[in-house]
Design a protein around this motif. Structure first.
Motif, short mmCIF file in Angstrom:
data_model
loop_
_atom_site.label_atom_id
_atom_site.label_comp_id
_atom_site.label_asym_id
_atom_site.label_seq_id
_atom_site.Cartn_x
_atom_site.Cartn_y
_atom_site.Cartn_z
N ALA A 194 1.11 -1.44 -0.47
CA ALA A 194 -0.36 0.23 0.08
C ALA A 194 1.05 1.25 0.04
N GLY A 195 -0.28 2.60 -0.24
CA GLY A 195 0.81 3.50 -0.02
C GLY A 195 0.83 4.24 -2.00
N ALA A 196 2.04 4.70 -1.99
CA ALA A 196 2.21 5.41 -3.62
C ALA A 196 2.97 4.58 -4.32
N ALA A 197 4.17 4.05 -3.74
CA ALA A 197 5.16 3.43 -4.37
C ALA A 197 4.42 1.56 -4.87
N ALA A 198 2.55 1.77 -4.22
CA ALA A 198 2.36 0.07 -4.45
C ALA A 198 2.36 -0.40 -6.25
N GLU A 199 2.50 -0.92 -6.79
CA GLU A 199 1.87 -1.53 -7.95
C GLU A 199 0.81 -1.70 -8.57
N PRO A 200 0.13 -1.58 -9.21
CA PRO A 200 -1.13 -1.71 -9.04
C PRO A 200 -1.39 -3.31 -9.27
N VAL A 201 -0.80 -4.36 -10.36
CA VAL A 201 -0.47 -5.22 -9.84
C VAL A 201 -1.01 -6.02 -8.43
N THR A 202 0.01 -5.12 -7.94
CA THR A 202 0.30 -6.19 -6.26
C THR A 202 -0.98 -5.55 -5.91
N ARG A 203 -1.52 -4.42 -6.16
CA ARG A 203 -2.63 -4.03 -5.41
C ARG A 203 -3.96 -4.76 -5.57
N TYR A 204 -4.14 -4.88 -7.34
CA TYR A 204 -5.02 -5.81 -7.91
C TYR A 204 -4.76 -7.17 -7.32
N LEU A 205 -3.98 -7.78 -7.48
CA LEU A 205 -4.59 -9.68 -7.01
C LEU A 205 -4.69 -9.42 -5.03
N VAL A 206 -4.33 -8.57 -4.53
CA VAL A 206 -4.40 -7.97 -2.97
C VAL A 206 -6.19 -8.25 -3.41
N VAL A 207 -5.86 -7.69 -3.72
CA VAL A 207 -8.09 -6.91 -3.85
C VAL A 207 -8.35 -7.93 -4.26
N LEU A 208 -8.23 -8.52 -5.35
CA LEU A 208 -8.65 -9.85 -6.16
C LEU A 208 -9.15 -10.85 -5.20
N SER A 209 -8.04 -11.20 -4.57
CA SER A 209 -8.15 -12.24 -3.44
C SER A 209 -9.11 -12.12 -2.33
N ILE A 210 -8.69 -11.33 -1.60
CA ILE A 210 -9.70 -10.99 -0.70
C ILE A 210 -10.88 -11.04 -1.33
N VAL A 211 -11.32 -10.91 -2.29
CA VAL A 211 -13.33 -9.94 -2.87
C VAL A 211 -13.23 -11.53 -3.00
N LEU A 212 -11.91 -11.94 -3.96
CA LEU A 212 -12.77 -14.00 -3.78
C LEU A 212 -12.92 -14.65 -2.87
N ALA A 213 -12.14 -14.79 -1.67
CA ALA A 213 -12.31 -15.82 -0.48
C ALA A 213 -13.73 -15.12 0.02
N MET A 214 -13.78 -13.98 0.09
CA MET A 214 -15.00 -13.74 0.39
C MET A 214 -16.32 -13.26 0.14
N THR A 215 -15.94 -13.96 -0.76
CA THR A 215 -17.46 -13.92 -1.71
C THR A 215 -17.59 -15.43 -1.41
N TRP A 216 -16.78 -16.34 -1.19
CA TRP A 216 -16.44 -18.05 -0.86
C TRP A 216 -17.01 -18.13 -0.13
N VAL A 217 -16.27 -17.37 1.41
CA VAL A 217 -17.46 -17.14 2.55
C VAL A 217 -18.93 -16.78 2.55
N ALA A 218 -18.71 -15.93 2.15
CA ALA A 218 -20.42 -15.24 1.70
C ALA A 218 -21.07 -16.21 1.86
N SER A 219 -21.02 -17.59 0.57
CA SER A 219 -22.17 -18.00 -0.24
C SER A 219 -22.01 -19.39 0.59
N ASN A 220 -20.64 -19.78 1.34
CA ASN A 220 -21.03 -20.80 2.86
C ASN A 220 -21.62 -20.02 3.63
N ILE A 221 -21.68 -19.59 3.73
CA ILE A 221 -23.10 -18.68 5.00
C ILE A 221 -24.31 -19.00 4.73
#
Ligand SMILES: Nc1ncnc2c1ncn2[C@@H]1O[C@H](COP(=O)(O)OP(=O)(O)O)[C@@H](O)[C@H]1O
Ligand SMILES: [Mg+2]
Lengths: 272, 360
Positions: free
Chosen positions: B177-204
């Motif tokens: 995070a921060g100005a020096a963070a690569e967009p791809v890095t940020r994207y992959l972090v966000v993607l992983s969190i969102v997918l994992a949380m979608t999976w959890v939501a569907s389980n619940i």
């Protein structure tokens, strides 16, 4: 030996005093000026099918609502399985083993038949949030266990073909059946059925009657049944209580009740 | 290749309760994952990743959060923006106090703060429903906005009144995070969190707790008679929903915007996510992705279109067209297909399943 005397005695005693599962004592319920139930007392024996009949507006549905804690009577007591109370939350009634169906089908319309019936297992499922999140291990095991129970009920009520159908798309007769399935999934000790055959054709009524008898017979479930069709009541019920304008006007076997002058008057609309 | 389940038999109840029971669906999902994890990071430019994909994913998560409350539990909320703000400010305070802890952990932890606030403002739902409840969540929205301005401690007394994302490294020196963070890095972090949380939501949602939410939504009286305690069902929905919104808010600031002030969490955002949930489909997780894509990505395309076609339409006009289109779509969906894009998708799949012999 006294063996010859005693068993006869014991049998006699059992026949005369069956176990009372639910005792309704001097219940009065009013909404503002409307007296829906006036000083009504009756009981339900363990294992019987108890019919509650009466003209429209007699207070039958209100009585079921009192029994499962949805309405709170102003006067009177209810004793269920030995515990006396004046009021309780519907949730508590559910935990104590009371399930019901509704006069106007009250299914969960956004859910499939399967999910509706699974919802009847709510109180029996305990795996915590953590496992639910993962839907793995104990949570999955629990889900499968209860699915098996639910499938038995689906087979029992012959609704396999509509398992995946959203209940909103089902015809009325099947909705009533799914509602019964959902109540059965709770494995209740006391099952309250509010006009389970209203609006059904003859064939559907026969099916439903058969299911009610089978539930009573195979699972030993005690049933309180509101029904208008006197033929059905005569066939199914052990005892009948008759309400009219919120008052109890008769109570007895189907044969006794149907020959009772008060009942005949009430049904023919004779003023009294 | 036909889209149908002929010959795909389920032999146990675990298999029968999968999210994607049909093989063709599974292949589709695998293809999407390959695109999301390989093709976009390799082929997507920074503009596409930062302006299209990251916000799309963040908004999807917020929409899932809102959908849990509105679509699955039937409790109308207009406080989504503020609950996201709680997540964002919490994350900011957490990472200020514990600068060495991995920011991803802090983003997830900040969800708990949002959940707590969500429970608090969910309490009125035990007594009131529908529009009246919406009004109390509106009160939450305004109160929290006020707090984000009036409690300078929340933004570390910055003169700007904004929170500015400090640089945060993790996983052995990768700038997350921060100005020096690569967009791809940020994207992959966000993607992983969102997918994992979608999976959890569907389980619940498919389990006991999710069913109890839907029972409350469909018929609260019957739900209670079946043993659902409205208190637990509603407050757990508020908690989970706000958790999701909180994480989305924190991600939005730390992995997308880089800085934020109260405007990023205002009532307009609350409405935006409500639109996404409605257009995507209330009570559908896949609909959250569709709704977010529709409302976020379509306008970007429309904005780019005149330039691409060599037309000279001024930017303001394009914005007006956007507003009109989205407004029109919302009205269309409310009237014609209240279950949104997800339902249209499902109908299409059902048609495809029986195609070309619909009555066989
Ligand atoms: N929630 C309520 N509020 C006001 N009046 C009610 C309510 N429920 C029932 N009643 C009244 O109580 C009386 C009995 O109704 P009900 O129990 O539904 O009769 P039945 O089921 O025998 O047809 C009716 O006069 C009805 O209007
Ligand atoms: Mg009635």
């Amino acid at each position: 030996m006294n063996m010859a005397v005693k068993p006869a005695d014991a049998n006699d005693g059992r026949a005369n005093a069956p176990e009372v599962m639910l005792d309704i004592s001097n219940i009065s319920l009013s909404f503002g000026g409307v007296h829906a139930i006036k000083d009504v007392s009756f009981n339900i024996h363990k294992g019987e099918i108890r019919a509650i009949i009466g003209p429209n507006g007699a207070g039958k549905t209100s009585m079921l609502n009192v029994i499962n804690g949805f309405y709170h009577p102003q006067v009177g007591e209810i004793t269920f399985k030995g515990n006396t109370r004046t009021q309780m939350r519907p949730y508590v009634a559910a935990t104590q083993g009371i399930a019901r169906t509704f006069q106007n089908v009250a299914l969960f319309h956004g859910m499939s038949t399967l999910d509706n019936i699974m919802s009847g297992r709510t109180l029996k499922m305990h795996k915590n949030f953590f496992w639910q999140m993962l839907r793995y291990g104990p949570a999955m095991q629990e889900e499968v266990e209860h699915r098996e129970r639910v499938e038995e009920i689906i087979d029992f009520l012959e609704i396999q073909h509509i398992r995946r159908t959203p209940v909103g798309r089902l015809p009325y007769g099947l909705q009533k059946r799914v509602e019964l399935a959902r109540a059965l999934a709770m494995e209740p000790e006391l099952l309250l059925l509010d006009e389970p055959m209203a609006g059904m054709n003859l064939e559907e009524k026969e099916d439903m009657s058969r299911f009610i008898l089978d539930v009573n017979d195979q699972f030993g479930t005690t049933i309180a049944l509101i029904e208008h069709d006197m033929g059905v009541v005569m066939d199914l019920s052990t005892r009948v209580v008759v309400l009219d304008h919120g008052e109890k006007i008769a109570d007895g076997t189907p044969a006794e009740v149907s020959s009772d002058q008060n009942v005949i008057d009430a049904y023919l609309g004779v003023a009294h | 290749m036909f889209y149908r389940e002929v010959g795909q038999f389920k032999t146990n109840y675990t298999a029968d309760s999968q999210v994607f029971p049909i093989l063709q669906d599974k292949l589709g999902i695998i293809a999407m994952l390959v695109i999301a994890y390989l093709i976009i990071p390799l082929a997507g430019n920074d503009f596409f990743i930062t302006t299209v994909m990251i916000p799309f994913l963040v908004f999807t998560l917020a929409t899932i959060g809102l959908n849990i409350l509105v679509g699955y539990t039937g409790q109308l909320s207009l406080g989504t923006g503020a609950f996201m703000g709680v997540g964002a400010y919490s994350c900011y305070k957490l990472t200020t106090i514990f600068p060495d802890v991995n920011i991803i952990i802090m983003v997830l932890l900040s969800g708990f703060f949002a959940a707590a606030i969500g429970i608090l403002f969910g309490l009125p739902s035990l007594r009131i429903k529908g529009f009246y409840l919406a009004v109390t969540t509106l009160a939450a929205q305004f109160f929290l906005e006020w707090a984000f301005i009036r409690i300078p401690w929340l933004y570390n007394y910055n003169a700007s009144g904004a929170i500015e994302v400090p640089q945060r490294d993790g996983f052995g020196g990768v700038v997350l995070a921060g100005a020096a963070a690569e967009p791809v890095t940020r994207y992959l972090v966000v993607l992983s969190i969102v997918l994992a949380m979608t999976w959890v939501a569907s389980n619940i949602i498919r389990g006991r707790i999710g069913r109890s939410w839907m029972m409350i939504r469909d018929m609260d009286i019957a739900a209670e008679l079946m043993g659902v305690r409205p208190l637990y069902a509603k407050l757990s929905a508020f908690a989970v929903s706000s958790f999701y919104c909180g994480v989305a808010g924190a991600m939005g600031v730390f992995f997308w915007l880089g800085a934020a002030e109260v405007e990023s969490f205002d009532i307009n955002h609350s409405f935006l996510f409500l639109f996404m949930a409605i257009i995507g489909g209330l009570g559908s997780l896949i609909g959250c992705y569709m709704g977010a894509a529709f409302i976020w990505i379509l306008p970007i395309i429309i904005r780019a279109l005149p330039g691409a076609l060599g037309l000279d339409i001024n930017a303001a006009t394009v914005e007006h067209i956007n507003f009109m289109m989205i407004g029109g779509m919302i009205i269309f969906f409310l009237i014609v297909e209240p279950h949104g894009l997800a339902r249209l998708w499902q109908i299409a799949k059902e048609k495809l399943r029986t195609w070309p012999f619909p009555y066989s």
